[in-house]
Design a protein around this motif. Structure first.
Motif, short mmCIF file in Angstrom:
data_model
loop_
_atom_site.label_atom_id
_atom_site.label_comp_id
_atom_site.label_asym_id
_atom_site.label_seq_id
_atom_site.Cartn_x
_atom_site.Cartn_y
_atom_site.Cartn_z
N SER A 58 0.81 -1.22 0.00
CA SER A 58 0.00 0.00 0.00
C SER A 58 0.84 1.27 0.00
O SER A 58 0.50 2.25 -0.69
CB SER A 58 -0.94 0.01 1.21
N ALA A 59 1.97 1.28 0.72
CA ALA A 59 2.80 2.49 0.79
C ALA A 59 3.42 2.80 -0.57
O ALA A 59 3.50 3.96 -0.99
CB ALA A 59 3.88 2.34 1.85
N ILE A 60 3.86 1.76 -1.30
CA ILE A 60 4.43 1.95 -2.63
C ILE A 60 3.35 2.34 -3.62
O ILE A 60 3.54 3.22 -4.47
CB ILE A 60 5.15 0.67 -3.11
N ARG A 61 2.18 1.71 -3.51
CA ARG A 61 1.07 2.07 -4.39
C ARG A 61 0.69 3.54 -4.22
O ARG A 61 0.50 4.27 -5.20
CB ARG A 61 -0.14 1.19 -4.10
N ASP A 62 0.61 4.00 -2.96
CA ASP A 62 0.27 5.40 -2.71
C ASP A 62 1.33 6.33 -3.30
O ASP A 62 1.01 7.39 -3.84
CB ASP A 62 0.14 5.65 -1.20
N LEU A 63 2.58 5.93 -3.21
CA LEU A 63 3.67 6.72 -3.79
C LEU A 63 3.51 6.81 -5.31
O LEU A 63 3.60 7.90 -5.89
CB LEU A 63 5.02 6.10 -3.44
N GLN A 122 22.02 16.21 -0.57
CA GLN A 122 22.74 16.01 -1.81
C GLN A 122 22.20 14.80 -2.58
O GLN A 122 21.60 13.89 -1.99
CB GLN A 122 24.23 15.81 -1.53
N PRO A 123 22.42 14.75 -3.91
CA PRO A 123 21.99 13.59 -4.70
C PRO A 123 22.52 12.29 -4.10
O PRO A 123 23.70 12.20 -3.72
CB PRO A 123 22.60 13.86 -6.08
N GLY A 124 21.65 11.31 -4.02
CA GLY A 124 22.04 10.01 -3.48
C GLY A 124 21.86 9.85 -1.99
O GLY A 124 21.93 8.73 -1.46
N ASP A 125 21.64 10.96 -1.27
CA ASP A 125 21.40 10.86 0.17
C ASP A 125 20.16 10.01 0.42
O ASP A 125 19.14 10.15 -0.26
CB ASP A 125 21.18 12.24 0.79
N LYS A 126 20.24 9.14 1.42
CA LYS A 126 19.13 8.24 1.72
C LYS A 126 18.09 8.95 2.59
O LYS A 126 18.41 9.46 3.66
CB LYS A 126 19.65 6.98 2.43
N ALA A 127 16.84 8.97 2.09
CA ALA A 127 15.76 9.66 2.77
C ALA A 127 14.61 8.69 3.03
O ALA A 127 14.37 7.77 2.24
CB ALA A 127 15.26 10.83 1.93
N LEU A 128 13.90 8.92 4.13
CA LEU A 128 12.81 8.02 4.52
C LEU A 128 11.46 8.72 4.37
O LEU A 128 11.25 9.82 4.89
CB LEU A 128 12.97 7.58 5.98
N LEU A 129 10.52 8.05 3.67
CA LEU A 129 9.13 8.47 3.60
C LEU A 129 8.33 7.51 4.47
O LEU A 129 8.25 6.32 4.16
CB LEU A 129 8.61 8.42 2.16
N CYS A 130 7.74 8.03 5.55
CA CYS A 130 7.01 7.14 6.46
C CYS A 130 5.74 7.79 6.99
O CYS A 130 5.23 7.42 8.05
CB CYS A 130 7.91 6.72 7.63
N MET A 131 5.22 8.78 6.23
CA MET A 131 4.00 9.47 6.62
C MET A 131 2.94 9.32 5.54
O MET A 131 3.23 8.90 4.42
CB MET A 131 4.31 10.94 6.91
N ASN A 132 1.72 9.70 5.88
CA ASN A 132 0.57 9.51 5.00
C ASN A 132 0.62 10.51 3.84
O ASN A 132 0.62 11.72 4.05
CB ASN A 132 -0.71 9.72 5.81
N LEU A 133 0.62 9.98 2.62
CA LEU A 133 0.74 10.84 1.43
C LEU A 133 -0.53 11.63 1.12
O LEU A 133 -0.56 12.36 0.12
CB LEU A 133 1.13 9.99 0.22
N ARG A 134 -1.51 11.54 1.97
CA ARG A 134 -2.68 12.41 1.82
C ARG A 134 -2.32 13.84 2.24
O ARG A 134 -2.98 14.80 1.81
CB ARG A 134 -3.82 11.87 2.68
N TYR A 135 -1.28 13.97 3.07
CA TYR A 135 -0.96 15.27 3.67
C TYR A 135 0.33 15.85 3.12
O TYR A 135 1.21 15.13 2.63
CB TYR A 135 -0.89 15.14 5.19
N ILE A 136 0.46 17.16 3.26
CA ILE A 136 1.54 17.90 2.62
C ILE A 136 2.92 17.48 3.13
O ILE A 136 3.88 17.47 2.37
CB ILE A 136 1.33 19.43 2.79
N GLY A 137 3.03 17.13 4.41
CA GLY A 137 4.34 16.76 4.95
C GLY A 137 4.97 15.59 4.21
O GLY A 137 6.15 15.61 3.88
N ALA A 138 4.16 14.58 3.94
CA ALA A 138 4.65 13.41 3.21
C ALA A 138 4.90 13.75 1.75
O ALA A 138 5.90 13.32 1.15
CB ALA A 138 3.66 12.25 3.34
N MET A 139 3.99 14.51 1.15
CA MET A 139 4.18 14.90 -0.25
C MET A 139 5.52 15.60 -0.45
O MET A 139 6.23 15.36 -1.43
CB MET A 139 3.05 15.84 -0.69
#
Length: 367
Positions: free
Chosen positions: A35-40, A89-106
């Motif tokens: 579901s998290a990948i689908r939402d992305l 910087q390019p390649g830096d590892k970042a985590l998405l772990c919030m609901n993509l309905r809201y601006i913070g995750a977007m």
């Protein structure tokens, strides 16, 4: 940084995806992915379409949730401000772990697209680092996620290996802030809202630069209204001057402090009480979730009411409160509840808290 959306690429755990790749994968079946990948992917399909606009939703923490239409160009400008400030910087590892309905995750995704960050995606749960085996450069979480992570030794260790953490979507209380101060990476509390496309100011919570003040981005201009609420002029991310309901204090160096929301001022017998200020004063005395709200009162107008999640000894709590609060600030009513009402993304739902308090008051009993 890349501002041409058709030239942007999603770097997902080291693998690159083009806009065409996203369209093809969705065409093969949306339900083929977690579901998290689908939402992305669904977010990216909207991001890469021809429209210069996107729909975003407010959280509804202080009232009815709203749908807003915002410009993708302004979202990219907001992302640029954060990436430059944090030197991502390019390649830096970042985590998405919030609901993509809201601006913070977007905005986590947009930052990844314009700066070429290597995105790792996890569901919006209370334990986002439960199965992360990577040392992250950047992560964004809500306070509850940070709190939960610090309670589990393995997850806490992974958080200690994260270089930069930003915390948004709610206030960071004093107990959590004390734990954060021991983290080796840079940790920031953010100030912003959906209308400003995520944050326009950051407050360092740990290290030598730790401060009680928020510092706005250089392109942001702040002032106070006649009611001492914050007025924001952020032309890169917001077309209009934004009149907020946040009571604030601005300092000579341009920094500011948020005192609480105008909506959360309780007028009790002519004494104006800021709910958030009272919560801050009580934080060290009550070790479970709680909230200060009010109920209508014939004599006082509004009566301060304390909702406590769980079952604590009432006499002991009253004694502690009397030791730190003047008589006219003390809650007239204390109610034990099973759960403090919250929004989908974990913020205290102030409107629902008032309704709950009033129902309990009228019923004359606990939840």
């Amino acid at each position: 940084m890349i501002f041409d959306r058709q030239k942007q690429r999603l770097l997902l755990e080291g693998r690159e995806y083009t806009p065409d790749d996203i369209s093809r994968l969705l065409a093969e079946g949306e339900n083929a992915y977690p579901s998290a990948i689908r939402d992305l992917f669904l977010f990216l399909r909207e991001w890469f379409n021809d429209s210069p606009f996107m729909k975003v939703h407010t959280s509804g923490s202080t009232g009815t949730p709203k749908e807003l239409t915002v410009r993708k160009e302004q979202m990219m400008q907001s992302a640029r401000l954060t990436c430059e400030f944090l030197n991502l910087q390019p390649g830096d590892k970042a985590l998405l772990c919030m609901n993509l309905r809201y601006i913070g995750a977007m905005m986590v995704v947009v930052r990844s697209l314009i700066a070429g960050l290597n995105l790792f995606v996890r569901p919006a749960t209370g334990h986002p680092l439960a199965d992360i085996n990577e040392s992250l450069k950047f992560a964004a979480m809500v306070p509850l996620q940070v709190y939960n992570t610090l309670q589990v030794s393995v997850e806490k260790e992974r958080l200690q290996q994260t270089d930069i953490l930003i915390i948004g979507g709610g206030a960071v209380d004093s107990a959590l802030e004390a734990e954060i101060k021991r983290l080796p990476g840079a940790v920031y509390s953010t100030y912003g809202m959906t209308e400003t496309l995520s944050h326009i100011a950051l407050r360092r919570l740990n290290g030598a630069s730790a401060s009680e003040h928020y510092y706005p981005f250089s392109s942001v201009r702040l002032s106070l209204s006649s009611e001492n609420t914050l007025v924001i002029e952020a032309p890169l991310v917001c077309d209009e001057v934004l009149q907020t309901n946040d009571m604030a204090r601005i300092y000579s160096d341009g920094s500011f402090m948020i005192l609480g929301r105008k909506d959360n001022v309780i007028n009790s017998g002519g004494i104006k009480i800021q709910a958030e200020e009272m919560e801050k004063r009580l934080q060290s005395l009550i070790d479970v979730p709680f909230v200060i709200t009010s109920v209508p009162d014939r004599r006082l107008g509004q009566a301060v009411t304390l909702l406590i999640e769980g079952r604590l000894h009432l006499t002991a709590i009253e004694g502690r409160i009397q030791a730190v609060l003047e008589p006219y600030y003390r809650p007239k009513y204390i109610r034990m509840v099973n759960h403090i009402p919250r929004t989908e993304n974990g913020k205290i739902n102030r409107a629902e808290c008032r309704i709950l308090a009033q129902n309990l008051h009228l019923g004359g009993k606990e939840e």
